[in-house]
Design an enzyme around this catalytic site. Structure first.
Site, PDB file in Angstrom:
ATOM      1  N   SER A 184       0.825  -1.219   0.000  1.00 44.92           N
ATOM      2  CA  SER A 184       0.000   0.000   0.000  1.00 44.92           C
ATOM      3  C   SER A 184       0.855   1.264   0.000  1.00 44.92           C
ATOM      4  O   SER A 184       0.555   2.224   0.707  1.00 44.92           O
ATOM      5  CB  SER A 184      -0.944  -0.008   1.203  1.00 44.92           C
ATOM      6  OG  SER A 184      -0.205  -0.142   2.403  1.00 44.92           O
ATOM      7  N   GLY A 185       1.924   1.253  -0.785  1.00 44.09           N
ATOM      8  CA  GLY A 185       2.669   2.488  -1.039  1.00 44.09           C
ATOM      9  C   GLY A 185       2.109   3.156  -2.283  1.00 44.09           C
ATOM     10  O   GLY A 185       1.018   2.799  -2.770  1.00 44.09           O
ATOM     11  N   ARG A 205      24.315  10.690  -6.554  1.00 45.06           N
ATOM     12  CA  ARG A 205      24.441  10.005  -5.268  1.00 45.06           C
ATOM     13  C   ARG A 205      25.608   9.037  -5.184  1.00 45.06           C
ATOM     14  O   ARG A 205      26.275   8.950  -4.160  1.00 45.06           O
ATOM     15  CB  ARG A 205      23.172   9.200  -5.022  1.00 45.06           C
ATOM     16  CG  ARG A 205      22.100  10.063  -4.519  1.00 45.06           C
ATOM     17  CD  ARG A 205      20.898   9.271  -4.202  1.00 45.06           C
ATOM     18  NE  ARG A 205      19.905  10.261  -3.800  1.00 45.06           N
ATOM     19  CZ  ARG A 205      18.643  10.020  -3.663  1.00 45.06           C
ATOM     20  NH1 ARG A 205      18.179   8.815  -3.891  1.00 45.06           N
ATOM     21  NH2 ARG A 205      17.824  10.958  -3.280  1.00 45.06           N
ATOM     22  N   GLN A 243      11.125  12.389   1.097  1.00 47.72           N
ATOM     23  CA  GLN A 243      11.220  13.779   1.549  1.00 47.72           C
ATOM     24  C   GLN A 243      11.263  14.741   0.371  1.00 47.72           C
ATOM     25  O   GLN A 243      10.470  15.670   0.274  1.00 47.72           O
ATOM     26  CB  GLN A 243      12.512  13.963   2.363  1.00 47.72           C
ATOM     27  CG  GLN A 243      12.524  13.212   3.660  1.00 47.72           C
ATOM     28  CD  GLN A 243      13.819  13.479   4.440  1.00 47.72           C
ATOM     29  OE1 GLN A 243      14.755  14.086   3.933  1.00 47.72           O
ATOM     30  NE2 GLN A 243      13.856  13.035   5.672  1.00 47.72           N
ATOM     31  N   HIS A 298      22.282   6.117   0.125  1.00 46.90           N
ATOM     32  CA  HIS A 298      22.075   7.556   0.266  1.00 46.90           C
ATOM     33  C   HIS A 298      23.270   8.124   0.999  1.00 46.90           C
ATOM     34  O   HIS A 298      23.667   7.606   2.037  1.00 46.90           O
ATOM     35  CB  HIS A 298      20.784   7.867   1.017  1.00 46.90           C
ATOM     36  CG  HIS A 298      20.356   9.284   0.794  1.00 46.90           C
ATOM     37  ND1 HIS A 298      21.027  10.338   1.370  1.00 46.90           N
ATOM     38  CD2 HIS A 298      19.391   9.816   0.029  1.00 46.90           C
ATOM     39  CE1 HIS A 298      20.462  11.464   0.953  1.00 46.90           C
ATOM     40  NE2 HIS A 298      19.468  11.175   0.147  1.00 46.90           N
ATOM     41  N   GLY A 312      10.800  14.763  -3.165  1.00 47.50           N
ATOM     42  CA  GLY A 312       9.622  14.988  -3.989  1.00 47.50           C
ATOM     43  C   GLY A 312       9.569  14.177  -5.261  1.00 47.50           C
ATOM     44  O   GLY A 312      10.171  13.114  -5.361  1.00 47.50           O
ATOM     45  N   GLU A 354      17.793  19.056  -7.022  1.00 44.47           N
ATOM     46  CA  GLU A 354      18.467  17.990  -6.277  1.00 44.47           C
ATOM     47  C   GLU A 354      19.699  17.511  -7.031  1.00 44.47           C
ATOM     48  O   GLU A 354      19.855  17.795  -8.223  1.00 44.47           O
ATOM     49  CB  GLU A 354      17.506  16.824  -6.042  1.00 44.47           C
ATOM     50  CG  GLU A 354      16.347  17.214  -5.142  1.00 44.47           C
ATOM     51  CD  GLU A 354      15.527  16.037  -4.681  1.00 44.47           C
ATOM     52  OE1 GLU A 354      15.704  14.926  -5.197  1.00 44.47           O
ATOM     53  OE2 GLU A 354      14.693  16.236  -3.785  1.00 44.47           O
ATOM     54  N   SER A 385      11.874   8.045  -8.566  1.00 42.18           N
ATOM     55  CA  SER A 385      11.209   6.773  -8.235  1.00 42.18           C
ATOM     56  C   SER A 385       9.714   6.922  -7.973  1.00 42.18           C
ATOM     57  O   SER A 385       8.923   6.076  -8.391  1.00 42.18           O
ATOM     58  CB  SER A 385      11.891   6.095  -7.052  1.00 42.18           C
ATOM     59  OG  SER A 385      12.228   7.033  -6.085  1.00 42.18           O
TER      60      SER A 385
HETATM   61  C1  LIG Z   1      13.680   8.096   3.489  1.00 40.39           C
HETATM   62  C2  LIG Z   1      13.300   7.990   2.033  1.00 40.39           C
HETATM   63  C3  LIG Z   1      13.222   9.130   1.249  1.00 40.39           C
HETATM   64  C4  LIG Z   1      12.885   9.033  -0.107  1.00 40.39           C
HETATM   65  N1  LIG Z   1      12.742  10.177  -0.841  1.00 40.39           N
HETATM   66  C5  LIG Z   1      12.311  10.077  -2.128  1.00 40.39           C
HETATM   67  C6  LIG Z   1      12.036  11.250  -2.896  1.00 40.39           C
HETATM   68  O1  LIG Z   1      12.168  12.366  -2.414  1.00 40.39           O
HETATM   69  N2  LIG Z   1      11.612  11.087  -4.170  1.00 40.39           N
HETATM   70  C7  LIG Z   1      11.441   9.881  -4.746  1.00 40.39           C
HETATM   71  O2  LIG Z   1      11.059   9.795  -5.920  1.00 40.39           O
HETATM   72  N3  LIG Z   1      11.676   8.759  -4.033  1.00 40.39           N
HETATM   73  C8  LIG Z   1      12.088   8.831  -2.748  1.00 40.39           C
HETATM   74  N4  LIG Z   1      12.301   7.694  -2.029  1.00 40.39           N
HETATM   75  C9  LIG Z   1      12.026   6.405  -2.650  1.00 40.39           C
HETATM   76  C10 LIG Z   1      10.533   6.219  -2.752  1.00 40.39           C
HETATM   77  O3  LIG Z   1       9.931   6.664  -1.562  1.00 40.39           O
HETATM   78  C11 LIG Z   1      10.190   4.762  -2.973  1.00 40.39           C
HETATM   79  O4  LIG Z   1      10.955   4.217  -4.003  1.00 40.39           O
HETATM   80  C12 LIG Z   1       8.723   4.608  -3.342  1.00 40.39           C
HETATM   81  O5  LIG Z   1       7.931   5.284  -2.410  1.00 40.39           O
HETATM   82  C13 LIG Z   1       8.366   3.141  -3.388  1.00 40.39           C
HETATM   83  O6  LIG Z   1       6.992   3.010  -3.508  1.00 40.39           O
HETATM   84  P1  LIG Z   1       6.372   1.556  -3.601  1.00 40.39           P
HETATM   85  O7  LIG Z   1       4.906   1.730  -3.631  1.00 40.39           O
HETATM   86  O8  LIG Z   1       7.027   0.807  -4.668  1.00 40.39           O
HETATM   87  O9  LIG Z   1       6.826   0.841  -2.238  1.00 40.39           O
HETATM   88  P2  LIG Z   1       6.527   1.245  -0.697  1.00 40.39           P
HETATM   89  O10 LIG Z   1       6.083   2.635  -0.593  1.00 40.39           O
HETATM   90  O11 LIG Z   1       7.702   0.842   0.067  1.00 40.39           O
HETATM   91  O12 LIG Z   1       5.314   0.298  -0.366  1.00 40.39           O
HETATM   92  C14 LIG Z   1       5.497  -1.090  -0.221  1.00 40.39           C
HETATM   93  C15 LIG Z   1       4.299  -1.662   0.481  1.00 40.39           C
HETATM   94  O13 LIG Z   1       4.330  -3.089   0.417  1.00 40.39           O
HETATM   95  C16 LIG Z   1       4.020  -3.623   1.693  1.00 40.39           C
HETATM   96  N5  LIG Z   1       4.596  -4.963   1.748  1.00 40.39           N
HETATM   97  C17 LIG Z   1       5.886  -5.326   1.560  1.00 40.39           C
HETATM   98  N6  LIG Z   1       6.013  -6.661   1.664  1.00 40.39           N
HETATM   99  C18 LIG Z   1       4.774  -7.157   1.909  1.00 40.39           C
HETATM  100  C19 LIG Z   1       4.252  -8.456   2.122  1.00 40.39           C
HETATM  101  N7  LIG Z   1       5.042  -9.547   2.157  1.00 40.39           N
HETATM  102  N8  LIG Z   1       2.931  -8.600   2.348  1.00 40.39           N
HETATM  103  C20 LIG Z   1       2.111  -7.513   2.373  1.00 40.39           C
HETATM  104  N9  LIG Z   1       2.565  -6.255   2.187  1.00 40.39           N
HETATM  105  C21 LIG Z   1       3.875  -6.084   1.958  1.00 40.39           C
HETATM  106  C22 LIG Z   1       4.631  -2.612   2.646  1.00 40.39           C
HETATM  107  O14 LIG Z   1       4.125  -2.752   3.931  1.00 40.39           O
HETATM  108  C23 LIG Z   1       4.226  -1.312   1.959  1.00 40.39           C
HETATM  109  O15 LIG Z   1       2.895  -0.999   2.241  1.00 40.39           O
HETATM  110  C24 LIG Z   1      12.635   7.774  -0.675  1.00 40.39           C
HETATM  111  C25 LIG Z   1      12.715   6.630   0.120  1.00 40.39           C
HETATM  112  C26 LIG Z   1      13.037   6.729   1.465  1.00 40.39           C
HETATM  113  C27 LIG Z   1      13.099   5.490   2.312  1.00 40.39           C
END
Ligand SMILES: Cc1cc2nc3c(=O)[nH]c(=O)nc-3n(C[C@H](O)[C@H](O)[C@H](O)COP(=O)(O)OP(=O)(O)OC[C@H]3O[C@@H](n4cnc5c(N)ncnc54)[C@H](O)[C@@H]3O)c2cc1C
Length: 518
Positions: free
Chosen positions: A11-12, A288, A48, A241, A50, A116, A389
Site C-alpha cells: 500500500s505504497g 548520489r 522527503q 544515500h 519529492g 536535487e 522513483s
Molecule cells: C527516506 C526515504 C526518502 C525518499 N525520498 C524520495 C524522494 O524524495 N523522491 C522519490 O522519488 N523517491 C524517494 N524515495 C524512494 C521512494 O519513496 C520509494 O521508491 C517509493 O515510495 C516506493 O513506492 P512503492 O509503492 O514501490 O513501495 P513502498 O512505498 O515501500 O510500499 C510497499 C508496500 O508493500 C508492503 N509490503 C511489503 N512486503 C509485503 C508483504 N510480504 N505482504 C504484504 N505487504 C507487503 C509494505 O508494507 C508497503 O505498504 C525515498 C525513500 C526513502 C526510504
C-alpha cells in the site's frame, strides 16, 4: 479463501495508485490490497525530496530531464523507457493533485520546484520535506472512498501461487493465481485467488542494517517473485544515500534529504575540510553514487565513522521553512543547525534493479504484474536519479491500469490447495531468527557495501550459504511468523545481490568493485 479480480500486495504509492485507477474506471471489478503493517507504512511515507517532473518549459525541457537520467544511469538505462516515463510525468502529477495531494507553491502561485543532486534544473515538486507523507495521505483518502477496494492491513503475503503449487496443471506457461496470506493478528493463513496479482511491495533496505528505509523494506516481493521463477535483474545496483543522520547505535536511520545539499549545504570531514570539490566539479551536487563513494573514501582514509553536513552559512528561517521535519529531528538529537554540523553517513536507500517488467508492468509470469521499487523497468539503469522513483511508480501504475482497461484477464477454474503446515510447530527460539538476521546484515554491510571486491563477495557467498541452510531448516519445521518469512526473504535478496554483483565485470553507476578497475 478470498476470490478477487485484483490482488495488490503493498500500500505504497505503486499499489494505491493502481488500485484507485482500476476502482474509478471499473467499479464492478474487486480489488483486495494486502499490506503487512499499518496501511500507510511504506517507503513512500518517508519520501522527503519529492517528484521530479518537467513543468517549467522555459528553462527546463523533457530532453534535459532525459539527459540527466541517462547520465545518472551510466549507459544502462533503457532510453525508450526513460523518454516514456519523463514525458508522462506532468499528466500523472496532475492526477495526483486531483486526488488531493498538495504541493508547495512559490511566490507567484506556481508549483515550487526544488533542485536535487544530478538534476541540471529545478524540477522537484514537493510538500515541505514530507512529500511522501502527503502523497500517501491523499491516496489513502481516495482509497477509502472507493467501495470496490478492500484494504487489509496487518496481512502478510507469504508466497505467490503459481503452477508449482498446483500439481495437476501441465501448462508450459507459468501463471500466477494469487498468493497465500498470513493474517498477522490471528496467525491464520488463507488463500487469495486472483485473476491478476500486482506486486507493489517496495524496497530491500533492511537487508543492510544501516538503512534509510522503514522496517517493512525486507524485499518480500522480489524474493517471492524469485522463488516463483520470475526474471530478476540489476540487483547489484543498490543506491546508498550519502547523507543519513549518523547515530552511534546504527540501524534504521533518518534521512537528510538531497535537497539540503541542493539548498547549499557543504560536506566536510572531521578536520573541517570541504572535500567534495576534489572529487567532482559538481561538488555536493554530484549524483548520489559519486557522493557516497567519496564519503566512503574519506572515511576509509581517516578511519572516522562519519562526516558532516554544514548548514551554518545558510539562511536559517528559509531552512526551517523548507525543511521543518529535518530541523526538528536535528534538534531532537541536540544538533542546532545554526551552529552545529550534522553528522552523516551513507546508508542503503534504494534498489535500482528488481523484478523485470515490460512497459505495461508485466513480469515474466502470466497474470503477475509488478510496480514501484520492487521492479526493474530500465528507467534507472545503474543508478537512480533523485526523485525519479515516485514518478516511475505513478507512471507504471497508470500503464498497468491501461493494460487492464483493454484486457479483462480471468484466472482459469482450478482448485488451489490450502496452505499446508501439518507437522510444523510454533517457533519458541526467536533468538535464532534475531541472530541470523544480525549475521546477515553484518555480512552485507562488511562485504557487499558501497565499495566491493571479488574476494569479499566470494566470502559473502560462503557465509550466506550457512545462514541460508540454518534458516531453511528452521522454516521447514516452524509455523509461519512474519519475522521468519522476512528473514528468509532477505536471504534470497542477499543471494541475488551477491550473485549478480559477481557477474558484473565492469563498474557502472552505483556499482563499484575494486577488482574491476583497469
Ligand atoms: C527516506 C526515504 C526518502 C525518499 N525520498 C524520495 C524522494 O524524495 N523522491 C522519490 O522519488 N523517491 C524517494 N524515495 C524512494 C521512494 O519513496 C520509494 O521508491 C517509493 O515510495 C516506493 O513506492 P512503492 O509503492 O514501490 O513501495 P513502498 O512505498 O515501500 O510500499 C510497499 C508496500 O508493500 C508492503 N509490503 C511489503 N512486503 C509485503 C508483504 N510480504 N505482504 C504484504 N505487504 C507487503 C509494505 O508494507 C508497503 O505498504 C525515498 C525513500 C526513502 C526510504
Amino acid at each position: 479463501m478470498i476470490t478477487t479480480n485484483y490482488l495488490v500486495i503493498g500500500s505504497g504509492v505503486a499499489g494505491l495508485t493502481f488500485s484507485i485507477k482500476i476502482a474509478e474506471r471499473f467499479p464492478n471489478r474487486n480489488v483486495v490490497i494486502v499490506t503487512k503493517s499499518d496501511e500507510d507504512e511504506s517507503n513512500t511515507k518517508y519520501a522527503q525530496g519529492g517528484v521530479a517532473v518537467v513543468l517549467d518549459t522555459e528553462t527546463d525541457s523533457f530532453n534535459k530531464h532525459i539527459e540527466d537520467t541517462l547520465i545518472a544511469g551510466d549507459g544502462l538505462c533503457d532510453e525508450s523507457v526513460v523518454e516514456m516515463v519523463i514525458k508522462e510525468g506532468p499528466k500523472r502529477l496532475e492526477e495526483l493533485m486531483f486526488w488531493g495531494a498538495n504541493f508547495d507553491l512559490d511566490q507567484s502561485g506556481n508549483l515550487d520546484l526544488g533542485k536535487e543532486g544530478g538534476h541540471s534544473e529545478s524540477r522537484v515538486v514537493h510538500h515541505k520535506d514530507i512529500t511522501g507523507f502527503e502523497i500517501e495521505r491523499a491516496l489513502l483518502n481516495r482509497i477509502h472512498q472507493l467501495t470496490s477496494i478492500t484494504i487489509l492491513p496487518n496481512h502478510f503475503a507469504i508466497d505467490l501461487i503459481t503452477n508449482h503449487q498446483i500439481k495437476h496443471i501441465k501448462d508450459e506457461v507459468l501463471n500466477c493465481f494469487g498468493a497465500y496470506v498470513l493474517d498477522q493478528k490471528t496467525g491464520r493463513i488463507f488463500t487469495v485467488k486472483a485473476d491478476n496479482t500486482l506486486l507493489a511491495s517496495g524496497g530491500i533496505g533492511c537487508v543492510y542494517g544501516h538503512t534509510t528505509n522503514p522496517i517493512i523494506a525486507t524485499g518480500d516481493g522480489v524474493a517471492m517473485a524469485y522463488r516463483a521463477k520470475a526474471k530478476i535483474k540489476d540487483m547489484e545496483f543498490i543506491q546508498f544515500h550519502p547523507t543519513s543522520l549518523y547515530e552511534e547505535k546504527g540501524e534504521s536511520s533518518f534521512l537528510i534529504s538531497e535537497a539540503v545539499r541542493g539548498f547549499g549545504a557543504y560536506l566536510r570531514n572531521k578536520k573541517g575540510f570541504r572535500f567534495m570539490p576534489d572529487y567532482d566539479e559538481r561538488a555536493e551536487l554530484a549524483s548520489r553514487d559519486i557522493v557516497s563513494q567519496s564519503i566512503d573514501n574519506e572515511l576509509k582514509k581517516s578511519g572516522d565513522t562519519h562526516v558532516f553536513l554544514d548548514c551554518t552559512h545558510l539562511d536559517l528561517s528559509a531552512f526551517k521553512n523548507h525543511f521543518p521535519n529535518i530541523y526538528e529531528k536535528c534538534l531532537e538529537h541536540h544538533i542546532d543547525i545554526e551552529k552545529d554540523w550534522i553528522p552523516v553517513v551513507p546508508a542503503s536507500h534504494y534498489l535500482c534493479g528488481g523484478i523485470v517488467v515490460d512497459k505495461e508492468g508485466k513480469t515474466s509470469i502470466s497474470n503477475l504484474f509488478a510496480c514501484g521499487e520492487c521492479t526493474r523497468t530500465g528507467l534507472h539503469g545503474a543508478n537512480r536519479l533523485a526523485s525519479n522513483s515516485l514518478l516511475e511508480a505513478l507512471v507504471y501504475a497508470h500503464n498497468i491500469f491501461k493494460y487492464h482497461s483493454t484486457n479483462n484477464d480471468k484466472s482459469p477454474k482450478i482448485k488451489i490447495p490450502d496452505w499446508n503446515d501439518i507437522g510444523t510447530i510454533i517457533p519458541q527460539e526467536h533468538i535464532l531468527i534475531q541472530h541470523n538476521l544480525k549475521q546477515l546484515q553484518a555480512l552485507m554491510r562488511d562485504y557487499v557495501g558501497i565499495v566491493r571486491s571479488n574476494k569479499r563477495l566470494k566470502r559473502a557467498t560462503k557465509h550466506l550459504d550457512l545462514i541460508y541452510n540454518e534458516v531453511e531448516d528452521f522454516y521447514k519445521e516452524s509455523k509461519i511468523t512474519t519475522s521468519l518469512c522476512e528473514l528468509r526473504n532477505m536471504i534470497n535478496v542477499a543471494h541475488l545481490i551477491i550473485s549478480q554483483s559477481l557477474e558484473r565485470t565492469e563498474n557502472k553507476g552505483g556499482y563499484y568493485n575494486i577488482d574491476n578497475v583497469k
